[in-house]
Design a protein around this motif. Structure first.
Motif, short mmCIF file in Angstrom:
data_model
loop_
_atom_site.label_atom_id
_atom_site.label_comp_id
_atom_site.label_asym_id
_atom_site.label_seq_id
_atom_site.Cartn_x
_atom_site.Cartn_y
_atom_site.Cartn_z
N PRO A 607 4.79 -11.64 7.57
CA PRO A 607 3.97 -10.46 7.88
C PRO A 607 2.49 -10.84 7.91
O PRO A 607 2.07 -11.85 7.32
N GLY A 608 1.71 -10.02 8.58
CA GLY A 608 0.26 -10.13 8.51
C GLY A 608 -0.26 -9.05 7.60
O GLY A 608 0.34 -8.75 6.56
N ILE A 609 -1.38 -8.45 7.99
CA ILE A 609 -1.94 -7.35 7.20
C ILE A 609 -1.05 -6.13 7.42
O ILE A 609 -0.92 -5.62 8.53
N THR A 610 -0.39 -5.68 6.35
CA THR A 610 0.62 -4.63 6.46
C THR A 610 0.37 -3.57 5.40
O THR A 610 0.15 -3.89 4.22
N ASN A 611 0.43 -2.34 5.81
CA ASN A 611 0.21 -1.23 4.90
C ASN A 611 1.35 -1.15 3.89
O ASN A 611 2.48 -0.79 4.23
N ASN A 612 1.06 -1.53 2.66
CA ASN A 612 2.07 -1.50 1.60
C ASN A 612 1.87 -0.34 0.65
O ASN A 612 2.45 -0.30 -0.44
N GLY A 613 1.02 0.61 1.05
CA GLY A 613 0.78 1.77 0.21
C GLY A 613 -0.32 1.56 -0.81
O GLY A 613 -0.57 2.45 -1.64
N GLY A 614 -1.02 0.42 -0.75
CA GLY A 614 -2.09 0.15 -1.70
C GLY A 614 -3.31 1.00 -1.44
O GLY A 614 -3.48 1.57 -0.34
N PRO A 615 -4.21 1.12 -2.43
CA PRO A 615 -5.39 1.99 -2.31
C PRO A 615 -6.28 1.65 -1.13
O PRO A 615 -6.89 2.56 -0.53
N ALA A 627 -7.72 -3.84 11.15
CA ALA A 627 -6.99 -3.69 12.40
C ALA A 627 -7.47 -4.68 13.46
O ALA A 627 -6.70 -5.06 14.34
N LYS A 628 -8.69 -5.10 13.40
CA LYS A 628 -9.26 -5.99 14.42
C LYS A 628 -8.62 -7.37 14.40
O LYS A 628 -8.73 -8.12 15.38
#
Length: 670
Positions: A607-615, A627-628
């Protein structure tokens, strides 16, 4: 009247012993047409085999066949090389723990009726004389009972042929199968005798040899005797048995009436391949062994149970021919291990003074409960893990009997294509993030999922609740990784959960997702304790989880290891994390070739930068900046990665192994 015209069928089974008859029934139950060819005009009435083990009883019960056998008497404790071993210790909670007496002629009679009821055709007095590959199938040349080499000759065109024709298999010889092993160098005489009164004994050792006596309810006594240094050849006579029995035990049985005589020896041979194109072997045609402890017939019946549904699915068009390769992959190792344990028993049994010390030491080992359980499970077949039989019959032709319910049932209204129905999965670290999304996706596809967590029990329960709301099946397993005993604790909970829900501990899918990430501190600030912790959780634990899982993973298993895009781009403040994930990638790459012969794939997903629910993902400016990095100009969602992982666990990904899968959303494109 001899049949002289060619006939057609899906499968020709050669041999109408227990294995061939049970295979014929399994094929018919799966919707396949089958003709059984047997050279004997009538069943022999002999009972070479007389014992059924727990796994065979379980299989018979599952098929609804077991009640046909009537009330089978328990035989009591078994043995290993003549040393007492209670097979009930394999699993005291198993409904058929132990061993059960079922004389071969009784088993054959009921299996023949069962196969006929399902629509199998059985031709007795017919001998196979030739096999020829026609390109589309196999032409089986047969000589019928009409007399003469030509008058009764005819052919059957079959798509597949299975040799269940015993130790001297015609199919094995005509098909050019190679065998490995050795012939017998020790012989034991065996007889059923009426009219004698002698004490029961089990493989009792005397100065001159070994003797067994067991009085049956019908009044006959089954005798087995081996005289040290004597290996009688030729046809067995009652005089030979009387002489050997007297020499070993000092008892006279000459006044008895012999009902059946034969011999068996320490032969140990196995074909190198259970399948050659459209020809397959099962039972003693595939492996020849000393029939100690009743293992031979049980091994063969379990071969038939493994092969029957697969071959039926192939000939009815429900599956690809490659499914048949799993028959060899799953049953050849089981056969080899059975032959090895029989070989060990033969040494303990037939050795003279030179094995006394070995028997003493082995006897001490049998005093340990884990040793007894291990051997009992091995002999009973309860430790065998194989691809499960589908819950439904082959779709293109109706089965002759209903199939049993699957262990976790598809719920109405569930949106899924069920590519993983009847599969079991473990996802580590699945209480949140990518792990949670993966567990949900696998369950949607039909898998029973073990949701692993370390500390947040509520989050793990929430994952299970989400799965169950969609009609899936899951349960939680707790284990802290990176500490002593972590893998043992994990698999204790996993096996308990699987056993409760499926009756088995088979694991089809492993996703190593759990990991700890570094805090973003500079490399020079990293402490030895932090470094060790990263490697303990991220590299050591996955290694030994894979090692443990492989013991219960069948052919067709899937392993997916989570790595990171950081191993492909420089992020200095993540150096320790990247090092651990580099180790995971090597684990994947190096194991791929080792696991491929078992039909198991192993791949890495990054995975790359992935929304894991962190703040941080609640901060719009931070999300915009992150996102860039992606070619899609957005942050990845857990589901994006979970879908990639799920694909790798399906049959569609069977040709991918040892791969590094970039799931970074194009972050690594530069």
């Amino acid at each position: 009247m001899a049949r002289t015209s060619a006939t057609r069928t899906d499968v020709v089974v050669v041999g109408a012993g227990p294995v061939g008859l049970f295979l014929a029934a399994e094929l018919r139950a799966g919707g396949a047409d089958v003709v059984v060819v047997e050279k004997l005009t009538e069943p022999t009435g002999e009972s070479r085999a007389s014992i059924l083990h727990a796994r065979t009883m379980e299989i018979f019960a599952d098929r609804g066949f077991l009640p046909r056998l009537g009330e089978l008497p328990p035989v009591g404790p078994g043995h290993f090389g003549g040393l007492r071993l209670d097979l009930a210790e394999a699993d005291p909670d198993h409904p058929y723990a132990g061993q059960w007496e079922c004389l071969q002629y009784h088993l054959e009679t009921e299996l023949q009726a069962y196969a006929l009821d399902l629509g199998a055709e059985i031709r007795r007095g017919h001998t196979v004389t030739g096999l020829r590959d026609t390109g589309e199938g196999v032409r089986v040349e047969v000589r019928g009972p009409g007399g003469g080499a030509r008058a009764g000759s005819y052919a059957i065109d079959a798509r597949y042929v299975v040799g269940c024709d015993g130790e001297h298999s015609t199919v094995r010889a005509l098909g050019g199968f190679e065998t490995a092993g050795h012939d017998a160098d020790k012989v034991m005489l065996r007889a059923d005798v009426a009219g004698i009164e002698i004490a029961n004994r089990r493989l009792q050792r005397f100065d001159g040899g070994i003797a067994t006596a067991y009085r049956r309810p019908d009044g006959t006594t089954r005798l087995m005797v081996h005289r040290f240094g004597e290996q009688p050849a030729g046809e067995v006579t009652f005089a030979q048995v009387v002489s050997a029995w007297a020499a070993v035990t000092g008892e006279d049985i000459g006044h008895g009436e012999p009902r059946w005589l034969n011999r068996f020896g320490t032969v140990s041979r196995q074909v190198t391949a259970y399948r050659r194109g459209r020809l397959l072997l099962a039972g003693d045609a595939a492996h020849s062994q000393m029939p100690v402890g009743g293992q031979a017939v049980n091994l063969g019946l379990q071969d038939a149970a493994n092969l029957g549904w697969k071959l039926a699915r192939v000939v009815t068009g429900a599956d690809r021919p490659e499914l048949l390769d799993t028959y060899h992959a799953e049953r050849h190792p089981v056969g080899a291990r059975t032959l090895a344990n029989i070989e060990a028993q033969a040494r303990l049994l037939f050795g003279t003074q030179e094995v006394v010390a070995l028997r003493d030491v082995f006897g001490e080992l049998l005093g340990q409960a884990p040793v007894r359980r291990h051997l009992a499970r091995m002999i009973s077949g309860l430790d065998v893990t194989e691809r499960p039989r589908p819950a439904a019959p082959a779709p293109t032709r109706p089965a002759a009997r209903p199939a049993p319910h699957p262990p976790h049932i598809h719920q109405p209204g569930r949106s899924t294509v069920d590519r993983l129905t009847d599969k079991t999965a473990l996802v580590t670290g699945s209480s949140r993030g990518i792990g949670r999304a993966t567990a949900i996706r696998l369950a949607r596809e039909g898998a029973l999922v073990a949701v692993h967590y370390t500390a947040n029990e509520q989050a793990a329960n929430d994952t299970v609740e989400l799965i169950e709301k969609e009609g899936g099946s899951a349960f939680t397993v707790r284990a802290e990784l990176g500490v002593p005993g972590d893998v043992h604790e994990l698999f204790l909970g996993l096996e308990r959960g699987l056993k409760e829900r499926t009756g088995d501990t088979r694991l089809d899918i492993l996703v190593n997702n759990a990991a700890v990430t570094s805090t973003g501190s500079a490399p020079e600030d990293l402490t030895p304790e932090e470094f060790d912790h990263y490697f303990a959780v991220n590299a050591k634990a996955p290694y030994f989880i894979v090692q443990r899982a492989l013991g219960q993973m069948p052919s067709g298993g899937r392993i997916v290891n989570l790595t990171t895009g950081v191993t492909r781009t420089s992020v200095p403040d993540q150096v320790a994390y990247a090092m651990t994930k580099g180790a995971i990638e090597q684990l994947t790459f190096q194991l791929a070739r080792i696991l491929a012969p078992r039909g198991i794939t192993i791949n890495s997903v990054a995975p790359g930068i992935t929304n894991n629910g962190g703040p941080i993902f609640d901060n719009p400016q931070a999300v915009e900046a992150m996102a860039k990095f992606s070619a899609f100009n957005r942050v990845g969602e857990a589901g994006d990665v979970a879908d990639v992982i799920t694909f790798l666990t399906t049959d569609e990904a069977r040709w991918i192994t040892g791969a590094f899968i970039d799931a970074t959303g194009g972050t690594l494109l530069g």
